[in-house]
Design a protein around this motif. Structure first.
Motif, PDB file in Angstrom:
ATOM      1  N   ILE A 234      30.688 -28.967  28.569  1.00  0.00           N
ATOM      2  CA  ILE A 234      29.533 -28.807  27.684  1.00  0.00           C
ATOM      3  C   ILE A 234      28.598 -30.009  27.794  1.00  0.00           C
ATOM      4  CG2 ILE A 234      28.811 -28.629  25.267  1.00  0.00           C
ATOM      5  CD1 ILE A 234      31.446 -27.110  24.761  1.00  0.00           C
ATOM      6  N   MET A 235      29.174 -31.218  27.772  1.00  0.00           N
ATOM      7  CA  MET A 235      28.359 -32.426  27.807  1.00  0.00           C
ATOM      8  C   MET A 235      27.649 -32.587  29.145  1.00  0.00           C
ATOM      9  SD  MET A 235      28.942 -33.342  24.788  1.00  0.00           S
ATOM     10  CE  MET A 235      27.871 -34.747  24.855  1.00  0.00           C
ATOM     11  N   THR A 236      28.282 -32.147  30.224  1.00  0.00           N
ATOM     12  CA  THR A 236      27.706 -32.294  31.561  1.00  0.00           C
ATOM     13  C   THR A 236      26.676 -31.218  31.863  1.00  0.00           C
ATOM     14  OG1 THR A 236      29.723 -33.345  32.406  1.00  0.00           O
ATOM     15  CG2 THR A 236      28.245 -32.374  34.033  1.00  0.00           C
ATOM     16  N   SER A 237      26.910 -30.005  31.406  1.00  0.00           N
ATOM     17  CA  SER A 237      26.104 -28.864  31.829  1.00  0.00           C
ATOM     18  C   SER A 237      24.932 -28.550  30.912  1.00  0.00           C
ATOM     19  CB  SER A 237      26.996 -27.618  31.948  1.00  0.00           C
ATOM     20  OG  SER A 237      28.082 -27.856  32.822  1.00  0.00           O
ATOM     21  N   PHE A 238      24.981 -29.017  29.676  1.00  0.00           N
ATOM     22  CA  PHE A 238      23.964 -28.665  28.691  1.00  0.00           C
ATOM     23  C   PHE A 238      23.459 -29.929  27.984  1.00  0.00           C
ATOM     24  CE2 PHE A 238      27.055 -25.204  29.040  1.00  0.00           C
ATOM     25  CZ  PHE A 238      26.234 -24.178  29.487  1.00  0.00           C
ATOM     26  N   HIS A 275      23.312 -38.754  32.677  1.00  0.00           N
ATOM     27  CA  HIS A 275      24.524 -38.423  33.418  1.00  0.00           C
ATOM     28  C   HIS A 275      24.937 -36.971  33.223  1.00  0.00           C
ATOM     29  CE1 HIS A 275      25.714 -42.958  33.365  1.00  0.00           C
ATOM     30  NE2 HIS A 275      24.592 -42.713  34.013  1.00  0.00           N
ATOM     31  N   SER A 276      24.101 -36.206  32.530  1.00  0.00           N
ATOM     32  CA  SER A 276      24.309 -34.774  32.419  1.00  0.00           C
ATOM     33  C   SER A 276      23.365 -34.058  33.373  1.00  0.00           C
ATOM     34  CB  SER A 276      24.054 -34.311  30.983  1.00  0.00           C
ATOM     35  OG  SER A 276      22.669 -34.451  30.662  1.00  0.00           O
ATOM     36  N   ILE A 277      23.604 -32.784  33.611  1.00  0.00           N
ATOM     37  CA  ILE A 277      22.737 -32.037  34.522  1.00  0.00           C
ATOM     38  C   ILE A 277      21.307 -31.942  33.996  1.00  0.00           C
ATOM     39  CG2 ILE A 277      22.332 -29.757  35.525  1.00  0.00           C
ATOM     40  CD1 ILE A 277      25.335 -29.493  35.896  1.00  0.00           C
ATOM     41  N   PRO A 278      21.099 -31.555  32.707  1.00  0.00           N
ATOM     42  CA  PRO A 278      19.704 -31.506  32.240  1.00  0.00           C
ATOM     43  C   PRO A 278      19.029 -32.863  32.251  1.00  0.00           C
ATOM     44  CG  PRO A 278      21.243 -31.174  30.416  1.00  0.00           C
ATOM     45  CD  PRO A 278      22.034 -31.077  31.682  1.00  0.00           C
ATOM     46  N   GLY A 279      19.759 -33.936  31.946  1.00  0.00           N
ATOM     47  CA  GLY A 279      19.162 -35.266  31.959  1.00  0.00           C
ATOM     48  C   GLY A 279      18.814 -35.731  33.350  1.00  0.00           C
ATOM     49  N   SER A 280      19.652 -35.393  34.327  1.00  0.00           N
ATOM     50  CA  SER A 280      19.404 -35.838  35.699  1.00  0.00           C
ATOM     51  C   SER A 280      18.310 -35.023  36.386  1.00  0.00           C
ATOM     52  CB  SER A 280      20.691 -35.752  36.522  1.00  0.00           C
ATOM     53  OG  SER A 280      21.154 -34.410  36.621  1.00  0.00           O
ATOM     54  N   LEU A 315      35.103 -31.344  37.065  1.00  0.00           N
ATOM     55  CA  LEU A 315      35.385 -31.215  35.635  1.00  0.00           C
ATOM     56  C   LEU A 315      36.874 -31.026  35.373  1.00  0.00           C
ATOM     57  CD1 LEU A 315      32.378 -28.966  34.583  1.00  0.00           C
ATOM     58  CD2 LEU A 315      32.811 -31.304  33.796  1.00  0.00           C
ATOM     59  N   VAL A 316      37.553 -30.324  36.253  1.00  0.00           N
ATOM     60  CA  VAL A 316      39.005 -30.165  36.120  1.00  0.00           C
ATOM     61  C   VAL A 316      39.702 -31.492  36.387  1.00  0.00           C
ATOM     62  CG1 VAL A 316      41.054 -29.056  37.108  1.00  0.00           C
ATOM     63  CG2 VAL A 316      39.001 -27.704  36.653  1.00  0.00           C
ATOM     64  N   ILE A 321      37.240 -37.847  27.918  1.00  0.00           N
ATOM     65  CA  ILE A 321      35.949 -37.386  27.417  1.00  0.00           C
ATOM     66  C   ILE A 321      34.845 -38.367  27.786  1.00  0.00           C
ATOM     67  CG2 ILE A 321      34.613 -36.894  25.330  1.00  0.00           C
ATOM     68  CD1 ILE A 321      37.166 -35.942  24.023  1.00  0.00           C
ATOM     69  N   LYS A 322      33.759 -37.818  28.287  1.00  0.00           N
ATOM     70  CA  LYS A 322      32.614 -38.652  28.641  1.00  0.00           C
ATOM     71  C   LYS A 322      31.331 -37.858  28.473  1.00  0.00           C
ATOM     72  CE  LYS A 322      31.168 -42.147  31.918  1.00  0.00           C
ATOM     73  NZ  LYS A 322      31.366 -42.760  33.243  1.00  0.00           N
ATOM     74  N   ALA A 323      30.233 -38.562  28.267  1.00  0.00           N
ATOM     75  CA  ALA A 323      28.948 -37.904  28.014  1.00  0.00           C
ATOM     76  C   ALA A 323      28.270 -37.492  29.309  1.00  0.00           C
ATOM     77  CB  ALA A 323      28.045 -38.830  27.208  1.00  0.00           C
ATOM     78  N   GLY A 324      28.969 -36.688  30.119  1.00  0.00           N
ATOM     79  CA  GLY A 324      28.425 -36.262  31.397  1.00  0.00           C
ATOM     80  C   GLY A 324      29.017 -37.044  32.549  1.00  0.00           C
ATOM     81  N   ILE A 325      29.431 -36.349  33.621  1.00  0.00           N
ATOM     82  CA  ILE A 325      30.113 -37.023  34.735  1.00  0.00           C
ATOM     83  C   ILE A 325      29.300 -36.971  36.024  1.00  0.00           C
ATOM     84  CG2 ILE A 325      32.378 -36.525  33.740  1.00  0.00           C
ATOM     85  CD1 ILE A 325      32.690 -34.338  35.903  1.00  0.00           C
ATOM     86  N   ILE A 326      28.010 -36.608  35.930  1.00  0.00           N
ATOM     87  CA  ILE A 326      27.187 -36.489  37.139  1.00  0.00           C
ATOM     88  C   ILE A 326      27.107 -37.820  37.877  1.00  0.00           C
ATOM     89  CG2 ILE A 326      24.870 -36.005  38.007  1.00  0.00           C
ATOM     90  CD1 ILE A 326      26.345 -33.531  37.170  1.00  0.00           C
ATOM     91  N   ASN A 327      26.907 -38.912  37.149  1.00  0.00           N
ATOM     92  CA  ASN A 327      26.740 -40.215  37.797  1.00  0.00           C
ATOM     93  C   ASN A 327      28.057 -40.781  38.324  1.00  0.00           C
ATOM     94  OD1 ASN A 327      24.686 -42.239  38.435  1.00  0.00           O
ATOM     95  ND2 ASN A 327      25.902 -43.611  37.152  1.00  0.00           N
ATOM     96  N   ASP A 328      29.168 -40.246  37.866  1.00  0.00           N
ATOM     97  CA  ASP A 328      30.467 -40.727  38.324  1.00  0.00           C
ATOM     98  C   ASP A 328      30.946 -40.010  39.580  1.00  0.00           C
ATOM     99  OD1 ASP A 328      31.514 -42.579  36.006  1.00  0.00           O
ATOM    100  OD2 ASP A 328      30.639 -40.831  35.022  1.00  0.00           O
ATOM    101  N   LEU A 329      30.721 -38.693  39.643  1.00  0.00           N
ATOM    102  CA  LEU A 329      31.360 -37.918  40.705  1.00  0.00           C
ATOM    103  C   LEU A 329      30.437 -36.981  41.472  1.00  0.00           C
ATOM    104  CD1 LEU A 329      34.635 -36.760  38.860  1.00  0.00           C
ATOM    105  CD2 LEU A 329      34.313 -38.798  40.257  1.00  0.00           C
TER     106      LEU A 329
END
Length: 398
Positions: A234-238, A275-280, A315-316, A321-329
């Motif tokens: 949820i945090m990463t995608s929205f 670091h979320s999809i909408p933010g990036s 995501l698996v 818990i983190k506020a979006g994993i886009i910047n990590d992975l």
């Protein structure tokens, strides 16, 4: 050294320079927490040619990170040739991609190799894909979330030489894979393979033993482990983080602590939203990405899986818990999603509006980020990862 103030959060930028610099003086590469060494080998080579200064390291790192535009353009032409140049324009000025270009670490270089790997797989050149695939795994482990999707795609398309390509890649990657497995927990390698069970976060993961990490994981009920993945999705995608923060102004929400992803709890909220999809992607690009993915699901499910399977795998795999994993992975995912979005913009007015909004949101991010740096330095006791100390370390490092 213009971008030095841009690096206060996290110490990767200096650690990579230190690792590359030490290689010149000792002839021995010290694995940066066990991370693959290709980025440090390449930058060390240029430091040897020019001079062992951080500004040289910066220039080389930005140059290597900027190579991303080459496979981006090639794949964009496959997506939609008439919009390839427009797609490239959005990617060049995207604030998330710019951040990863300026920051001196190997994530964009990994994306460069991953996207070339995807390009060769899309072009049905499986054997040629081995080289960028192998280079990607020796640059950063984030590539491991993209390579399976890259092999599933040609398998579904019944392309030739897929198994040969996979065998060659496994042969090339096996030395580092064995090193990582046998050295985990020794202090010589990153506990990356322990991420799925690291329920207490990264800071505890690097200080606890593997046995302690496993014990904490086993003591959690199954719904907690699953819940972590659901929350991260949820945090990463929205744009959930902004919504939670708005609600938190009226109701106390313990979950808002997810924004504490580093030692400094005063990190700007917008930094984590990036670091979320909408933010990036930015607001309008995100909306058109969703439209494009919906249409792609109906017309080309193989390409749909190629793009979204890395997100599912990551995501698996991510264990806390983190506020979006886009910047990590998931750096390579952002240009792919932009490629999906641009063909959905049917007229120039929409394109100009989306571009202008993306630039505006990026400017807001830069302003909030830079303006918060003095606050970091003045209010935090633990300054190891802050600009004041890390800049001093760079300027005085020999």
């Amino acid at each position: 050294q213009l971008f030095l103030p841009y690096y206060p959060i996290g110490g990767d930028w200096f650690s990579h320079y230190q690792t590359s610099s030490d290689y010149l003086t000792t002839g021995k590469i010290e694995f940066l927490n066990g991370r693959p060494p290709l980025f440090n080998f390449l930058t060390a080579m240029y430091l040897q040619i020019f001079s062992n200064n951080f500004w040289v390291f910066q220039i080389i790192s930005v140059f290597l990170s900027s190579l991303l535009v080459i496979p981006v353009y090639l794949i964009a032409k496959k997506f939609n040739k008439p919009t390839a140049l427009i797609t490239l324009l959005f990617i060049i000025f995207n604030s998330f991609i710019l951040q990863n270009t300026i920051y001196t670490w190997p994530k964009n270089l990994t994306a460069y190799f991953v996207l070339f790997f995807f390009y060769f797989m899309i072009e049905n050149r499986s054997l040629l894909s081995v080289l960028p695939a192998a280079l990607s795994v020796y640059t950063s482990p984030i590539s491991l979330f993209f390579l399976p999707a890259g092999y599933i795609y040609p398998y579904l398309k019944k392309n030739k030489n897929v198994l040969k390509s996979l065998f060659l890649l496994a042969l090339i990657f096996s030395p580092f894979a064995l090193y990582s497995v046998f050295k985990t927990g020794s202090g010589e390698t990153t506990p990356f393979i322990l991420y799925p069970i690291a329920v207490n976060g990264y800071e505890r993961l690097i200080t606890d033993t593997p046995t302690e990490t496993l014990s904490d994981f086993l003591n959690r009920p199954p719904y907690y482990i699953v819940g972590i993945r659901v929350i991260n999705f949820i945090m990463t995608s929205f744009p959930a983080l902004l919504s939670l923060k708005a609600i938190d102004n009226f109701v106390e929400l313990p979950i808002i602590d997810i924004q504490k992803t580093v030692d400094v709890t005063q990190v700007p909220l917008i930094y984590h939203f990036m670091h979320s999809i909408p933010g990036s992607l930015s607001t309008l690009v995100y909306v058109f990405t969703l439209i494009g993915l919906y249409r792609m699901f109906k017309t080309d499910r193989k390409m749909f899986l190629l793009i979204l399977l890395p997100l599912i795998f990551a995501l698996v795999y991510w264990g806390w818990i983190k506020a979006g994993i886009i910047n990590d992975l998931l750096q390579p995912l952002v240009p792919l999603l932009i490629m999906v979005a641009i063909p959905q913009m049917k007229n120039k007015t929409v394109v100009y509006l989306a571009l202008a909004l993306m630039l505006f949101e990026g400017a807001v991010f830069a302003y909030v980020y830079y303006s918060s740096i003095p606050f970091f330095v003045s209010t935090t006791e633990d300054t190891q990862i802050l600009a004041a100390e890390t800049i001093n370390r760079v300027l005085s490092y020999k």
